[in-house]
Design a protein around this motif. Structure first.
Motif, PDB file in Angstrom:
ATOM      1  N   LEU A   1       0.886  16.884  46.725  1.00 54.35           N
ATOM      2  CA  LEU A   1       1.457  18.201  46.977  1.00 54.35           C
ATOM      3  C   LEU A   1       0.694  19.272  46.200  1.00 54.35           C
ATOM      4  CD1 LEU A   1       3.675  19.897  48.307  1.00 54.35           C
ATOM      5  CD2 LEU A   1       5.115  19.441  46.309  1.00 54.35           C
ATOM      6  N   ALA A   2       0.314  18.956  44.966  1.00 50.29           N
ATOM      7  CA  ALA A   2      -0.453  19.900  44.154  1.00 50.29           C
ATOM      8  C   ALA A   2      -1.806  20.200  44.784  1.00 50.29           C
ATOM      9  CB  ALA A   2      -0.639  19.346  42.740  1.00 50.29           C
ATOM     10  N   VAL A   3      -2.431  19.172  45.363  1.00 48.19           N
ATOM     11  CA  VAL A   3      -3.727  19.356  46.032  1.00 48.19           C
ATOM     12  C   VAL A   3      -3.590  20.313  47.210  1.00 48.19           C
ATOM     13  CG1 VAL A   3      -5.420  18.197  47.507  1.00 48.19           C
ATOM     14  CG2 VAL A   3      -4.770  17.188  45.327  1.00 48.19           C
ATOM     15  N   LEU A   4      -2.530  20.141  48.003  1.00 48.00           N
ATOM     16  CA  LEU A   4      -2.342  20.999  49.168  1.00 48.00           C
ATOM     17  C   LEU A   4      -2.142  22.451  48.762  1.00 48.00           C
ATOM     18  CD1 LEU A   4      -0.066  18.758  51.419  1.00 48.00           C
ATOM     19  CD2 LEU A   4      -2.545  19.041  51.505  1.00 48.00           C
ATOM     20  N   HIS A   5      -1.403  22.665  47.667  1.00 48.96           N
ATOM     21  CA  HIS A   5      -1.204  24.036  47.174  1.00 48.96           C
ATOM     22  C   HIS A   5      -2.510  24.614  46.636  1.00 48.96           C
ATOM     23  CE1 HIS A   5       3.065  25.018  47.496  1.00 48.96           C
ATOM     24  NE2 HIS A   5       3.333  23.742  47.262  1.00 48.96           N
ATOM     25  N   ARG A   6      -3.305  23.777  46.003  1.00 48.01           N
ATOM     26  CA  ARG A   6      -4.545  24.256  45.391  1.00 48.01           C
ATOM     27  C   ARG A   6      -5.620  24.539  46.432  1.00 48.01           C
ATOM     28  NH1 ARG A   6      -6.055  19.914  42.214  1.00 48.01           N
ATOM     29  NH2 ARG A   6      -7.596  19.223  43.746  1.00 48.01           N
ATOM     30  N   GLU A   7      -5.716  23.662  47.432  1.00 46.64           N
ATOM     31  CA  GLU A   7      -6.833  23.740  48.372  1.00 46.64           C
ATOM     32  C   GLU A   7      -6.516  24.511  49.646  1.00 46.64           C
ATOM     33  OE1 GLU A   7      -9.621  22.809  47.386  1.00 46.64           O
ATOM     34  OE2 GLU A   7      -9.137  21.473  45.729  1.00 46.64           O
ATOM     35  N   GLY A   8      -5.256  24.789  49.908  1.00 37.88           N
ATOM     36  CA  GLY A   8      -4.906  25.453  51.150  1.00 37.88           C
ATOM     37  C   GLY A   8      -3.772  26.442  50.983  1.00 37.88           C
ATOM     38  N   GLU A   9      -3.179  26.777  52.093  1.00 39.35           N
ATOM     39  CA  GLU A   9      -2.057  27.714  52.111  1.00 39.35           C
ATOM     40  C   GLU A   9      -0.851  26.976  52.697  1.00 39.35           C
ATOM     41  OE1 GLU A   9      -0.933  32.199  53.747  1.00 39.35           O
ATOM     42  OE2 GLU A   9      -2.503  31.034  54.735  1.00 39.35           O
ATOM     43  N   VAL A  10       0.083  26.611  51.828  1.00 41.01           N
ATOM     44  CA  VAL A  10       1.271  25.877  52.257  1.00 41.01           C
ATOM     45  C   VAL A  10       2.230  26.844  52.937  1.00 41.01           C
ATOM     46  CG1 VAL A  10       3.286  24.566  51.501  1.00 41.01           C
ATOM     47  CG2 VAL A  10       1.039  24.106  50.487  1.00 41.01           C
ATOM     48  N   LEU A  11       2.608  26.518  54.175  1.00 41.36           N
ATOM     49  CA  LEU A  11       3.472  27.381  54.971  1.00 41.36           C
ATOM     50  C   LEU A  11       4.917  26.896  54.987  1.00 41.36           C
ATOM     51  CD1 LEU A  11       1.090  27.837  58.042  1.00 41.36           C
ATOM     52  CD2 LEU A  11       1.317  29.336  56.050  1.00 41.36           C
ATOM     53  N   GLN A  12       5.095  25.568  54.946  1.00 39.96           N
ATOM     54  CA  GLN A  12       6.447  25.013  55.039  1.00 39.96           C
ATOM     55  C   GLN A  12       6.438  23.591  54.505  1.00 39.96           C
ATOM     56  OE1 GLN A  12       7.979  25.216  59.014  1.00 39.96           O
ATOM     57  NE2 GLN A  12       9.918  24.203  58.533  1.00 39.96           N
TER      58      GLN A  12
END
Length: 237
Positions: free
Chosen positions: A195-206
């Motif tokens: 989850l931390a990787v997704l927040h760091r590398e992209g834009e979490v929408l939902q």
């Protein structure tokens, strides 16, 4: 180490003639101290700073030495070496002094230098700086003129008016989003690192939890999709 996917920050290069306000613009966007002086070749050193655009987007912005026609011979080597930074940029921000009476000629000089460097087809964004020095009528005339010269959108800012920089940030974020893939990633809920990787590398929408798994809708660089899908327990669709 398993989820080390860093490197998604965009590299942006500031190009333009001396005194176009590139260093001032970089200072205003990054908040970092830079050497700024109103003279030709105040510095021949390129400076790279991290710029937060908001909404989780970060770019690395590099200020290159000011372009000039008929460069003095003793400066050619230094000039060329600093311009190599421009070759590595994802997007070039072509900064123009909006208040200069010869801005059209100055714009053309930069285009010629970019062509000499083989960068005539590089993605770029035209940024008119110092609009605070124009009257409303002059700015409207400038906008009309550039629309006639170049169909690509331009941004009008002042390094001394922080609120004007928001349009530049939004334009850059829009361009970044256009390069991202809109995907849904499913992985074990206990995998906080993912989850931390997704927040760091992209834009979490939902995000939602289903049967012990996290289901995250996210915009991500396309280069990461295959690597993510190869992780145990991770599904990308």
């Amino acid at each position: 180490q398993m989820y080390e996917l860093t490197g998604s920050a965009w590299d942006l290069g500031l190009v333009g003639l001396p005194n176009a306000g590139k260093s001032s613009l970089l200072h205003a966007l990054s908040g970092a101290d830079l050497f700024v002086e109103d003279r030709l070749f105040a510095t021949l050193d390129s400076a790279t700073r991290t710029v937060e655009l908001g909404s989780g987007f970060t770019v690395l912005m590099t200020d290159t030495v000011g372009f000039i026609r008929k460069l003095p011979h003793h400066l050619v080597a230094s000039f060329r070496s600093t311009l190599e930074e421009a070759r590595e940029a994802d997007v070039l921000l072509h900064v123009v002094d909006a208040s200069h009476p010869d801005w059209e000629e100055q714009r053309q000089v930069v285009n010629e230098v970019l062509a000499e460097l083989g960068l005539e087809d590089a993605e770029r964004l035209l940024v008119f700086n110092k609009v605070d020095r124009l009257t409303h009528a002059e700015e409207e005339g400038l906008r009309d003129r550039i629309r006639a010269l170049d169909p690509r959108p331009a941004v009008f800012v002042s390094a001394h008016q922080p609120e004007s920089l928001e349009a530049l940030r939004e334009t850059l974020k829009a361009r970044m989003r256009a390069r991202l893939a809109h995907v849904v990633v499913r992985f074990p809920a206990a995998d906080g690192e993912m989850l931390a990787v997704l927040h760091r590398e992209g834009e979490v929408l939902q995000r939602a939890e289903e049967d012990g798994a996290l289901v995250v809708t996210v915009r991500l660089p396309r280069a990461f999709l295959g690597r993510l899908a190869s992780r145990p327990g991770v599904q990308v669709r």
